[in-house]
Structures are given as C-alpha cells and as structure tokens.
Design an enzyme around this catalytic site. Sequence first.
Site, short mmCIF file in Angstrom:
data_model
loop_
_atom_site.label_atom_id
_atom_site.label_comp_id
_atom_site.label_asym_id
_atom_site.label_seq_id
_atom_site.Cartn_x
_atom_site.Cartn_y
_atom_site.Cartn_z
N ASP A 14 -60.14 66.78 65.65
CA ASP A 14 -60.84 67.52 64.61
C ASP A 14 -59.85 68.53 64.02
O ASP A 14 -58.82 68.83 64.62
CB ASP A 14 -62.05 68.23 65.23
CG ASP A 14 -62.74 69.17 64.27
OD1 ASP A 14 -63.08 68.71 63.16
OD2 ASP A 14 -62.92 70.34 64.61
N ASP A 16 -60.85 71.82 61.57
CA ASP A 16 -61.33 73.20 61.54
C ASP A 16 -61.88 73.62 62.91
O ASP A 16 -62.78 72.98 63.45
CB ASP A 16 -62.42 73.36 60.48
CG ASP A 16 -61.86 73.26 59.07
OD1 ASP A 16 -60.88 73.96 58.79
OD2 ASP A 16 -62.41 72.49 58.27
N THR A 109 -61.89 64.60 60.29
CA THR A 109 -62.42 65.87 59.81
C THR A 109 -63.55 65.67 58.80
O THR A 109 -63.59 64.67 58.08
CB THR A 109 -61.29 66.70 59.16
OG1 THR A 109 -61.84 67.89 58.57
CG2 THR A 109 -60.56 65.91 58.09
N SER A 110 -64.44 66.65 58.74
CA SER A 110 -65.51 66.65 57.75
C SER A 110 -65.05 67.17 56.39
O SER A 110 -65.81 67.14 55.43
CB SER A 110 -66.69 67.49 58.25
OG SER A 110 -67.26 66.91 59.41
N ASP A 166 -64.38 71.33 68.53
CA ASP A 166 -64.84 72.68 68.82
C ASP A 166 -66.32 72.89 68.55
O ASP A 166 -66.92 73.81 69.10
CB ASP A 166 -64.07 73.70 67.97
CG ASP A 166 -64.51 73.66 66.52
OD1 ASP A 166 -65.04 74.67 66.02
OD2 ASP A 166 -64.36 72.61 65.88
#
Length: 219
Positions: A14, A16, A109-110, A166
Amino acid sequence: MTFETVSARAVLLDMDGTLVNSDAVVERLWAEWAAEQGLPWDTVEPLIHGRQGWLTMSLLLPERPHAANLADEARMLDASREDTAGVVPVPGAAELLAALAGIPHALVTSADDDLARRRMAAAGLPFPELAVTAEMVAASKPDPEGFLLAASKLGALAGECLVLEDSEAGIMAGLAAGARVLGVGERAASYAPTYWVPDLTAVTLERAVDGAALLTLAG
C-alpha cells in the site's frame, strides 16, 4: 526484543500510511469536506483511510447521489495533486524499497496513477515498476481486487504474497485476497493483521536464493 522471519514470493505494498505519510494533506481535505456536509469529524475520520473517496462518501451519506460523490472526489483529488505539504516517507520506507530490488513486488493503492506518482516523489521515494492504481480496478478496498490483480501480474498466488497495509480497509482487502498481511503503524494494530510492526524500521528484508523475500520483523 523478539524477531520473526516471514517468507513471501511477492510483496504487495500500500502507499498512503504504509510507505508515505500523507495524513496531513488527507485530513486537511477531508476536514473541509466534512464541514461542508455538516458531518462531525469523529464520524468521518475513521473511514477516510485506504478507500477511494467516493466509497467513503457513500458510506457516510448513503442517500447521496453517486454523481455528487464522484464530483467531490474529483475536486479533492485535483486539490491533493498540488498539496504536498507534510507528505513525508514512513520511517524505513526508502530502505525497504531499495532492498526489494530483484524481488517481485508491486504498489497497490487507492490513489490514481498521477496522484500516486506525485506523492511518492514528494516523499522522495522511487516509484515501483508495477503499480495497481485506482483506475485499474472496478472495486475499492476493502474489496480484494487490487491485490489479486497485482499478484496475478507478478505470476504469484495471493496466498504466496505478503501485503503491507496500515488501514482497516486495506487489511481487510489483503486478508480477503487470501494473503498474509503485515500491519504497519499504530492505526494498523487495531485491525488484526497477520503480523504487525510500529514502522518499517522494524523490517529487514533480504532476497532468498530462490528469489523470494525474507523479512525479519523486530517486535
């Protein structure tokens, strides 16, 4: 101090909160949106990490038109592309990415591709050769689609991968994909990842003879 060794054929990362600490800008933009909608911050904040923006909005305002959520998400993304104040690497991120050279790995990642590249650059981190970004999937985390796609592109089964995450949505997505999940940071500790470290300085990574990743986790 205790140590645990984990082996994985591929590592899925991931961005962020895991590699890049962008909480300052993310929380600034979402606090503005929450105020516009008349929503209390303590209701909004737990849902903003790890998901695409339109999904967070739909969870908070389920009766709101989807088009309105997409429009607000686009506006926030445009603002976040230029706002990099406070964007810094998570401790140990640069060392981990350097150690991953020659080991199958991907960013999942989003964020969309442009925003992901801007944030990684702002944090002074190299952009991985393979990235699965928002525009490449139909479903946002906690759906496992992104991790499954990344594993497939790396020629690995999800169960052979280690996901680094996270957020609650990200950890749920990794586990739903069938991967083991290393939770990174204080936020991750509450969401039952397979393993947990306070930050990436607690991770030492080496390349095994067969090309797999060997991670030593200090706890």
